[in-house]
Design a protein around this motif. Structure first.
Motif, PDB file in Angstrom:
ATOM      1  N   LEU A  52       0.833  -1.209   0.000  1.00  0.00           N
ATOM      2  CA  LEU A  52       0.000   0.000   0.000  1.00  0.00           C
ATOM      3  C   LEU A  52       0.872   1.267   0.000  1.00  0.00           C
ATOM      4  O   LEU A  52       0.618   2.212  -0.765  1.00  0.00           O
ATOM      5  CB  LEU A  52      -0.929  -0.030   1.223  1.00  0.00           C
ATOM      6  N   ALA A  88       2.716  -6.832  -3.016  1.00  0.00           N
ATOM      7  CA  ALA A  88       1.358  -7.403  -3.011  1.00  0.00           C
ATOM      8  C   ALA A  88       1.430  -8.909  -3.280  1.00  0.00           C
ATOM      9  O   ALA A  88       0.676  -9.697  -2.699  1.00  0.00           O
ATOM     10  CB  ALA A  88       0.495  -6.702  -4.053  1.00  0.00           C
ATOM     11  N   GLY A 120      -9.248  -7.454  -1.973  1.00  0.00           N
ATOM     12  CA  GLY A 120      -7.794  -7.605  -2.078  1.00  0.00           C
ATOM     13  C   GLY A 120      -7.414  -8.302  -3.380  1.00  0.00           C
ATOM     14  O   GLY A 120      -6.463  -7.907  -4.049  1.00  0.00           O
ATOM     15  N   CYS A 123      -7.663  -6.032  -6.341  1.00  0.00           N
ATOM     16  CA  CYS A 123      -6.486  -5.140  -6.363  1.00  0.00           C
ATOM     17  C   CYS A 123      -5.276  -5.880  -6.931  1.00  0.00           C
ATOM     18  O   CYS A 123      -4.561  -5.358  -7.789  1.00  0.00           O
ATOM     19  CB  CYS A 123      -6.115  -4.671  -4.946  1.00  0.00           C
ATOM     20  N   ALA A 160      -7.621  -0.594  -2.176  1.00  0.00           N
ATOM     21  CA  ALA A 160      -6.612  -1.141  -1.242  1.00  0.00           C
ATOM     22  C   ALA A 160      -6.851  -0.651   0.200  1.00  0.00           C
ATOM     23  O   ALA A 160      -6.853  -1.476   1.125  1.00  0.00           O
ATOM     24  CB  ALA A 160      -5.197  -0.829  -1.732  1.00  0.00           C
TER      25      ALA A 160
END
Ligand code: HEM
Length: 205
Positions: A52, A88, A120, A123, A160
């Protein structure tokens, strides 16, 4: 002091060193038991926040380049975006390997049944699509479609912090701050967003 191509190379080297330094720090935290006897939570939090934070830094590059009139700074955006995807992916891998012991069907069930994981996963999939199409050759081949695809990063920027907010059982301040930061980064780009999101909707209506 104007940035030259040479200084950009130094800046990119610094980005690699800082990112790899954070990765080395995580390994040290695990090996020295700083995450406790069960380090899974610690690693998940570390990699999630790193993904993030790197995304936020990536999204800061254009406004900083614009307001400081240092156009060459844009050349650092790709490497930062790739590091966001790197973190990620480590985050997803931690969950898959350490929480689910590589049970892929359980991963699918979990993602479909827990909304914060669905967010999630969206993303991660978007970051994956942006990363694999980030090469100059692919960008040239895709033409105008490339920018359209890469505009989806704005959705990742909003989703996010929502994933973070939803995953937190008690801590609400930190995810809320990230959400506000993401909204501020979108507001800076208000004109672009209006063009790519609002105008097509208004035209259809
Ligand atoms: C398939 C993709 C993903 C999965 C399966 C996943 C899974 C998880 C899990 C299990 C947690 C911990 C929840 C808990 O504490 O119980 C978490 C937290 C978090 N995730 Fe993800 N995540 C994914 C994608 C992402 C992406 C793409 C980002 C950022 C760009 C992200 C950022 C975060 C953050 C910031 C936290 C909170 C960390 C903290 O508690 O300090 N996640 N995620």
């Amino acid at each position: 002091m104007p940035l030259t191509a040479n200084r950009i190379v130094w800046l990119k080297t610094l980005i690699h060193l800082v990112s790899l330094g954070f990765a080395a720090n995580m390994v040290w935290l695990v090996l020295s038991n700083k995450f406790g006897a069960d380090p899974v939570d610690g690693i998940t939090h570390y990699t999630g926040l790193a993904a993030l934070n790197t995304l936020i830094v990536t999204m800061l590059v254009s406004p900083i380049a614009k307001y400081t009139r240092q156009g060459l700074l844009i050349r650092c955006r790709r490497v930062l975006g790739l590091y966001s995807f790197f973190w990620a992916s480590l985050h997803l891998l931690t969950y898959l390997a350490l929480d689910l012991t590589f049970n892929f069907s359980l991963l699918g069930t979990e993602i479909l049944s827990r909304p914060y994981l669905t967010v999630g996963a969206v993303c991660w999939l978007l970051l994956f699509a942006l990363s694999v199409t980030s090469f100059a050759r692919i960008q040239r081949k895709m033409g105008a479609k490339w920018q359209k695809l890469h505009n989806w990063v704005y959705l990742v920027l909003v989703l996010a912090p929502i994933h973070f907010y939803w995953s937190s059982k008690s801590e609400l301040l930190e995810p809320s701050l990230y959400f506000l930061l993401a909204i501020s980064l979108l507001l800076i780009r208000w004109k672009t967003l209006k063009r790519i999101v609002l105008n097509p909707i208004l035209k259809r209506g």
